[in-house]
Motif scaffolding. Structure first.
Motif, PDB file in Angstrom:
ATOM      1  N   VAL A 164      11.981  27.062   9.893  1.00 27.81           N
ATOM      2  CA  VAL A 164      10.721  26.026   9.638  1.00 27.81           C
ATOM      3  C   VAL A 164       9.511  27.052  10.446  1.00 27.81           C
ATOM      4  O   VAL A 164       9.818  27.248  11.626  1.00 27.81           O
ATOM      5  N   ARG A 165       8.487  27.059   9.807  1.00 25.50           N
ATOM      6  CA  ARG A 165       7.505  27.996  10.298  1.00 25.50           C
ATOM      7  C   ARG A 165       6.161  26.716  10.952  1.00 25.50           C
ATOM      8  O   ARG A 165       5.818  26.191   9.934  1.00 25.50           O
ATOM      9  N   LYS A 166       6.131  26.574  12.240  1.00 21.61           N
ATOM     10  CA  LYS A 166       5.411  25.735  12.666  1.00 21.61           C
ATOM     11  C   LYS A 166       3.988  26.382  13.074  1.00 21.61           C
ATOM     12  O   LYS A 166       3.876  27.539  13.690  1.00 21.61           O
ATOM     13  N   LEU A 167       2.973  25.711  12.769  1.00 17.85           N
ATOM     14  CA  LEU A 167       1.538  26.446  12.995  1.00 17.85           C
ATOM     15  C   LEU A 167       1.008  25.903  14.420  1.00 17.85           C
ATOM     16  O   LEU A 167       0.977  24.750  14.627  1.00 17.85           O
ATOM     17  N   LEU A 168       0.594  26.749  15.155  1.00 17.72           N
ATOM     18  CA  LEU A 168       0.017  26.626  16.541  1.00 17.72           C
ATOM     19  C   LEU A 168      -1.225  27.484  16.825  1.00 17.72           C
ATOM     20  O   LEU A 168      -0.945  28.681  17.153  1.00 17.72           O
ATOM     21  N   ARG A 169      -2.184  26.812  16.830  1.00 17.81           N
ATOM     22  CA  ARG A 169      -3.298  27.269  17.246  1.00 17.81           C
ATOM     23  C   ARG A 169      -3.712  28.744  16.236  1.00 17.81           C
ATOM     24  O   ARG A 169      -4.141  29.586  16.663  1.00 17.81           O
ATOM     25  N   GLY A 170      -3.241  28.616  14.924  1.00 24.20           N
ATOM     26  CA  GLY A 170      -3.683  29.532  13.979  1.00 24.20           C
ATOM     27  C   GLY A 170      -2.462  30.782  13.760  1.00 24.20           C
ATOM     28  O   GLY A 170      -2.690  31.544  13.258  1.00 24.20           O
ATOM     29  N   HIS A 171      -1.650  30.460  14.709  1.00 23.22           N
ATOM     30  CA  HIS A 171      -0.418  31.410  14.555  1.00 23.22           C
ATOM     31  C   HIS A 171       0.714  30.658  14.435  1.00 23.22           C
ATOM     32  O   HIS A 171       1.319  29.496  14.724  1.00 23.22           O
ATOM     33  N   TYR A 172       1.776  31.438  13.394  1.00 26.09           N
ATOM     34  CA  TYR A 172       2.864  30.728  12.856  1.00 26.09           C
ATOM     35  C   TYR A 172       4.042  31.336  13.856  1.00 26.09           C
ATOM     36  O   TYR A 172       4.239  32.307  14.469  1.00 26.09           O
ATOM     37  N   ASN A 173       4.766  30.052  14.358  1.00 26.32           N
ATOM     38  CA  ASN A 173       5.898  30.404  15.223  1.00 26.32           C
ATOM     39  C   ASN A 173       7.279  29.921  14.721  1.00 26.32           C
ATOM     40  O   ASN A 173       7.508  28.837  14.464  1.00 26.32           O
ATOM     41  N   PRO A 174       7.882  30.896  14.249  1.00 27.47           N
ATOM     42  CA  PRO A 174       9.517  30.444  13.519  1.00 27.47           C
ATOM     43  C   PRO A 174      10.141  30.021  14.540  1.00 27.47           C
ATOM     44  O   PRO A 174      11.327  30.621  14.924  1.00 27.47           O
ATOM     45  N   THR A 175      10.125  28.709  15.070  1.00 29.56           N
ATOM     46  CA  THR A 175      10.791  28.147  16.316  1.00 29.56           C
ATOM     47  C   THR A 175      12.176  27.464  15.644  1.00 29.56           C
ATOM     48  O   THR A 175      13.237  27.540  16.608  1.00 29.56           O
ATOM     49  N   SER A 176      12.338  26.758  14.705  1.00 30.73           N
ATOM     50  CA  SER A 176      13.485  25.962  14.534  1.00 30.73           C
ATOM     51  C   SER A 176      14.018  26.251  13.251  1.00 30.73           C
ATOM     52  O   SER A 176      13.242  26.802  12.140  1.00 30.73           O
ATOM     53  N   THR A 177      15.300  25.951  13.142  1.00 26.12           N
ATOM     54  CA  THR A 177      15.922  25.997  11.844  1.00 26.12           C
ATOM     55  C   THR A 177      16.638  24.508  11.350  1.00 26.12           C
ATOM     56  O   THR A 177      17.195  23.875  12.396  1.00 26.12           O
ATOM     57  N   LYS A 178      16.833  24.687  10.012  1.00 30.24           N
ATOM     58  CA  LYS A 178      17.424  23.127   9.634  1.00 30.24           C
ATOM     59  C   LYS A 178      18.451  23.526   8.625  1.00 30.24           C
ATOM     60  O   LYS A 178      17.869  24.632   7.720  1.00 30.24           O
ATOM     61  N   ARG A 179      19.285  22.720   8.332  1.00 31.25           N
ATOM     62  CA  ARG A 179      20.377  22.955   7.202  1.00 31.25           C
ATOM     63  C   ARG A 179      19.784  22.118   6.139  1.00 31.25           C
ATOM     64  O   ARG A 179      19.543  20.936   6.236  1.00 31.25           O
ATOM     65  N   VAL A 180      19.609  22.777   5.069  1.00 33.16           N
ATOM     66  CA  VAL A 180      19.236  22.242   3.702  1.00 33.16           C
ATOM     67  C   VAL A 180      20.522  22.273   2.800  1.00 33.16           C
ATOM     68  O   VAL A 180      21.365  23.024   2.543  1.00 33.16           O
ATOM     69  N   TYR A 181      20.773  20.884   2.056  1.00 32.86           N
ATOM     70  CA  TYR A 181      21.919  20.612   1.431  1.00 32.86           C
ATOM     71  C   TYR A 181      21.441  20.579  -0.081  1.00 32.86           C
ATOM     72  O   TYR A 181      20.284  20.240  -0.416  1.00 32.86           O
ATOM     73  N   PRO A 182      22.405  21.092  -1.024  1.00 28.73           N
ATOM     74  CA  PRO A 182      21.960  21.077  -2.620  1.00 28.73           C
ATOM     75  C   PRO A 182      21.801  19.506  -3.019  1.00 28.73           C
ATOM     76  O   PRO A 182      22.545  18.742  -2.337  1.00 28.73           O
ATOM     77  N   ASN A 183      21.121  19.515  -4.156  1.00 22.42           N
ATOM     78  CA  ASN A 183      21.261  18.247  -4.684  1.00 22.42           C
ATOM     79  C   ASN A 183      22.380  17.860  -5.365  1.00 22.42           C
ATOM     80  O   ASN A 183      22.648  18.069  -6.637  1.00 22.42           O
ATOM     81  N   LEU A 184      23.595  17.450  -4.779  1.00 22.62           N
ATOM     82  CA  LEU A 184      24.784  17.058  -5.390  1.00 22.62           C
ATOM     83  C   LEU A 184      24.818  15.558  -6.198  1.00 22.62           C
ATOM     84  O   LEU A 184      24.426  14.699  -5.447  1.00 22.62           O
ATOM     85  N   GLN A 185      25.174  15.460  -7.329  1.00 21.33           N
ATOM     86  CA  GLN A 185      25.420  14.086  -7.770  1.00 21.33           C
ATOM     87  C   GLN A 185      26.906  14.213  -8.263  1.00 21.33           C
ATOM     88  O   GLN A 185      27.573  14.999  -8.773  1.00 21.33           O
ATOM     89  N   TRP A 186      27.318  12.810  -8.549  1.00 24.30           N
ATOM     90  CA  TRP A 186      28.825  12.695  -9.073  1.00 24.30           C
ATOM     91  C   TRP A 186      28.398  12.842 -10.801  1.00 24.30           C
ATOM     92  O   TRP A 186      27.831  12.041 -11.130  1.00 24.30           O
ATOM     93  N   VAL A 187      29.459  13.381 -11.273  1.00 21.58           N
ATOM     94  CA  VAL A 187      29.536  13.514 -12.773  1.00 21.58           C
ATOM     95  C   VAL A 187      31.014  13.644 -13.360  1.00 21.58           C
ATOM     96  O   VAL A 187      31.703  14.242 -12.652  1.00 21.58           O
ATOM     97  N   ARG A 188      30.795  13.206 -14.666  1.00 23.20           N
ATOM     98  CA  ARG A 188      32.207  13.269 -15.297  1.00 23.20           C
ATOM     99  C   ARG A 188      32.399  14.504 -16.304  1.00 23.20           C
ATOM    100  O   ARG A 188      31.197  14.932 -17.093  1.00 23.20           O
ATOM    101  N   LEU A 189      33.257  15.440 -16.202  1.00 24.35           N
ATOM    102  CA  LEU A 189      33.614  16.296 -16.964  1.00 24.35           C
ATOM    103  C   LEU A 189      33.937  16.108 -18.421  1.00 24.35           C
ATOM    104  O   LEU A 189      34.531  15.107 -18.355  1.00 24.35           O
TER     105      LEU A 189
END
Length: 65
Positions: A16-41
Motif C-alpha cells: 500500500v502506497r501512502k501519500l505523505l506531504r507529496g511523497h509516497y511511502n510504501p509502509t504497509s502490506t496487506k493480504r488480498v484474496y481472490p474472488n472465490l464463489q461456490w460453483v457446481r461442475l
C-alpha cells in the motif's frame, strides 16, 4: 482453503502506497484474496470454490457449444 480449484489462484501480498506531504511511502502490506464463489461442475454434482475469472471462462465455453 482460499484457493481456486481450477487454476490454483490464491492469496497474495500487496503493498500500500501512502501519500505523505507529496511523497509516497510504501509502509504497509496487506493480504488480498481472490474472488472465490461456490460453483457446481458440469461433470459431477460436487460443489467447488472457483475464482470469478474461471467461472466466466466456464460459462463462455458452455455457451459456445
Amino acid at each position: 482453503m482460499k484457493t481456486c480449484v481450477i487454476c490454483g489462484k490464491g492469496s497474495s501480498m500487496k503493498g500500500v502506497r501512502k501519500l505523505l506531504r507529496g511523497h509516497y511511502n510504501p509502509t504497509s502490506t496487506k493480504r488480498v484474496y481472490p474472488n472465490l464463489q461456490w460453483v457446481r461442475l458440469l461433470n459431477s454434482n460436487s460443489r467447488v470454490k472457483a475464482c470469478a475469472k474461471c467461472i466466466k471462462a466456464l460459462a463462455k465455453a458452455t455457451r459456445q457449444n
